[in-house]
Scaffold this motif. Structure first.
Motif, short mmCIF file in Angstrom:
data_model
loop_
_atom_site.label_atom_id
_atom_site.label_comp_id
_atom_site.label_asym_id
_atom_site.label_seq_id
_atom_site.Cartn_x
_atom_site.Cartn_y
_atom_site.Cartn_z
N PHE A 184 0.84 -1.20 0.00
CA PHE A 184 0.00 0.00 0.00
C PHE A 184 0.88 1.25 0.00
CE2 PHE A 184 -2.01 3.41 2.41
CZ PHE A 184 -3.15 3.64 1.62
N ASN A 185 1.88 1.26 0.86
CA ASN A 185 2.79 2.42 0.94
C ASN A 185 3.60 2.58 -0.33
OD1 ASN A 185 1.94 3.03 3.52
ND2 ASN A 185 3.60 1.91 4.51
N LEU A 186 3.97 1.47 -0.96
CA LEU A 186 4.74 1.54 -2.20
C LEU A 186 3.90 2.20 -3.30
CD1 LEU A 186 7.52 0.80 -3.25
CD2 LEU A 186 6.59 -1.41 -3.95
N LEU A 187 2.62 1.86 -3.35
CA LEU A 187 1.73 2.52 -4.31
C LEU A 187 1.59 4.01 -3.99
CD1 LEU A 187 -1.11 -0.14 -4.63
CD2 LEU A 187 0.58 0.49 -6.38
N LYS A 188 1.58 4.32 -2.73
CA LYS A 188 1.41 5.70 -2.29
C LYS A 188 2.66 6.54 -2.54
CE LYS A 188 0.19 8.27 1.91
NZ LYS A 188 -0.17 8.13 3.34
N TYR A 189 3.84 6.01 -2.20
CA TYR A 189 5.08 6.79 -2.24
C TYR A 189 5.96 6.52 -3.46
CZ TYR A 189 3.97 7.76 2.64
OH TYR A 189 3.34 8.15 3.79
N HIS A 190 5.76 5.41 -4.14
CA HIS A 190 6.59 5.03 -5.30
C HIS A 190 8.07 5.01 -4.94
CE1 HIS A 190 3.10 5.30 -7.90
NE2 HIS A 190 2.82 6.45 -7.31
N ASN A 191 8.37 4.60 -3.72
CA ASN A 191 9.75 4.59 -3.24
C ASN A 191 9.86 3.51 -2.16
OD1 ASN A 191 11.74 5.53 -1.01
ND2 ASN A 191 12.37 6.71 -2.81
N HIS A 192 10.79 2.57 -2.35
CA HIS A 192 10.94 1.46 -1.42
C HIS A 192 11.22 1.95 0.00
CE1 HIS A 192 12.49 -2.01 0.73
NE2 HIS A 192 13.62 -1.36 0.88
N TYR A 193 12.19 2.84 0.15
CA TYR A 193 12.60 3.26 1.48
C TYR A 193 11.46 3.98 2.21
CZ TYR A 193 15.23 5.36 5.28
OH TYR A 193 15.66 5.74 6.51
N LYS A 194 10.77 4.88 1.53
CA LYS A 194 9.64 5.59 2.15
C LYS A 194 8.52 4.62 2.50
CE LYS A 194 10.32 10.14 0.11
NZ LYS A 194 9.78 11.15 -0.81
N ALA A 195 8.28 3.66 1.61
CA ALA A 195 7.22 2.67 1.87
C ALA A 195 7.56 1.83 3.09
CB ALA A 195 7.03 1.78 0.64
N TYR A 196 8.80 1.40 3.18
CA TYR A 196 9.25 0.59 4.32
C TYR A 196 9.15 1.38 5.62
CZ TYR A 196 12.84 -1.09 7.57
OH TYR A 196 13.51 -1.48 8.69
N ARG A 197 9.64 2.62 5.63
CA ARG A 197 9.65 3.41 6.86
C ARG A 197 8.25 3.82 7.30
NH1 ARG A 197 14.66 4.97 9.33
NH2 ARG A 197 13.20 5.96 10.76
N ALA A 198 7.29 3.80 6.39
CA ALA A 198 5.91 4.18 6.72
C ALA A 198 5.07 3.00 7.22
CB ALA A 198 5.24 4.83 5.51
N ILE A 199 5.60 1.80 7.18
CA ILE A 199 4.87 0.64 7.72
C ILE A 199 4.63 0.91 9.20
CG2 ILE A 199 4.99 -1.84 8.24
CD1 ILE A 199 6.81 -2.08 5.73
N ARG A 203 7.29 2.10 12.11
CA ARG A 203 7.21 3.42 12.75
C ARG A 203 7.34 3.29 14.26
NH1 ARG A 203 2.73 7.07 9.93
NH2 ARG A 203 3.46 8.34 11.62
N GLU A 204 6.64 2.32 14.84
CA GLU A 204 6.76 2.11 16.28
C GLU A 204 8.18 1.67 16.64
OE1 GLU A 204 5.02 -0.49 20.02
OE2 GLU A 204 4.63 -1.21 17.99
N ALA A 205 8.71 0.70 15.93
CA ALA A 205 10.02 0.16 16.28
C ALA A 205 11.12 1.21 16.15
CB ALA A 205 10.33 -1.06 15.40
N TYR A 206 11.09 2.01 15.09
CA TYR A 206 12.10 3.06 14.94
C TYR A 206 11.93 4.15 15.99
CZ TYR A 206 14.30 1.34 10.70
OH TYR A 206 15.03 0.59 9.81
N ALA A 207 10.70 4.50 16.31
CA ALA A 207 10.47 5.56 17.30
C ALA A 207 10.94 5.15 18.68
CB ALA A 207 8.98 5.92 17.33
N MET A 208 10.92 3.86 18.98
CA MET A 208 11.20 3.39 20.34
C MET A 208 12.46 2.53 20.46
SD MET A 208 9.01 4.84 22.00
CE MET A 208 7.50 5.72 21.75
N ASP A 209 13.25 2.42 19.40
CA ASP A 209 14.38 1.50 19.47
C ASP A 209 15.53 1.96 20.37
OD1 ASP A 209 15.59 3.32 17.72
OD2 ASP A 209 15.67 1.92 16.03
N ASN A 210 15.48 3.20 20.83
CA ASN A 210 16.49 3.67 21.79
C ASN A 210 15.94 3.80 23.21
OD1 ASN A 210 18.94 3.95 20.27
ND2 ASN A 210 17.88 5.55 19.14
N ASP A 211 14.66 3.49 23.39
CA ASP A 211 14.05 3.50 24.72
C ASP A 211 14.06 2.05 25.23
OD1 ASP A 211 12.48 3.57 26.99
OD2 ASP A 211 10.82 4.65 26.05
#
Length: 104
Positions: free
Chosen positions: A61-76, A80-88
């Motif tokens: 869904f994100n890939l269709l939205k962003y047409h970019n692998h990295y943006k699509a991956y980071r928007a999953i 988003r939760e894991a990256y936001a909290m990986d230093n807590d």
């Protein structure tokens, strides 16, 4: 349990109950390991297979939205939760069930 496999495409992948890392020295990367442990919790909440299905669907869904692998991956939502909290490092002790939903 953490295993090193050079064939994986990313630094690490959480496949419950395992964490696969690309290189042995990544075992010492606390943020990376914590990030993958957050994915383990998400996988358990969704009974593992539905997690993977939702993960892949959200990615496409994100890939269709962003047409970019990295943006699509980071928007999953799970990433988003894991990256936001990986230093807590206390996060998993206080995390509420289905906390990933607030990262939508």
């Amino acid at each position: 349990m953490i295993f090193a496999f050079r064939f994986i495409p990313y630094s690490a992948i959480a496949l419950y109950p395992f964490i696969l890392i690309k290189r042995n020295e990544l075992r010492n990367n606390a943020s990376l390991i914590h990030h993958e442990k957050i994915h383990h919790r998400q996988q358990l909440e969704l009974w593992i297979l539905p997690f993977y299905l939702l993960y892949v669907l959200h990615y496409f869904f994100n890939l269709l939205k962003y047409h970019n692998h990295y943006k699509a991956y980071r928007a999953i939502i799970f990433e988003r939760e894991a990256y936001a909290m990986d230093n807590d490092f206390e996060y998993l002790k206080k995390r509420k069930p289905f906390a990933f939903l607030k990262f939508n």
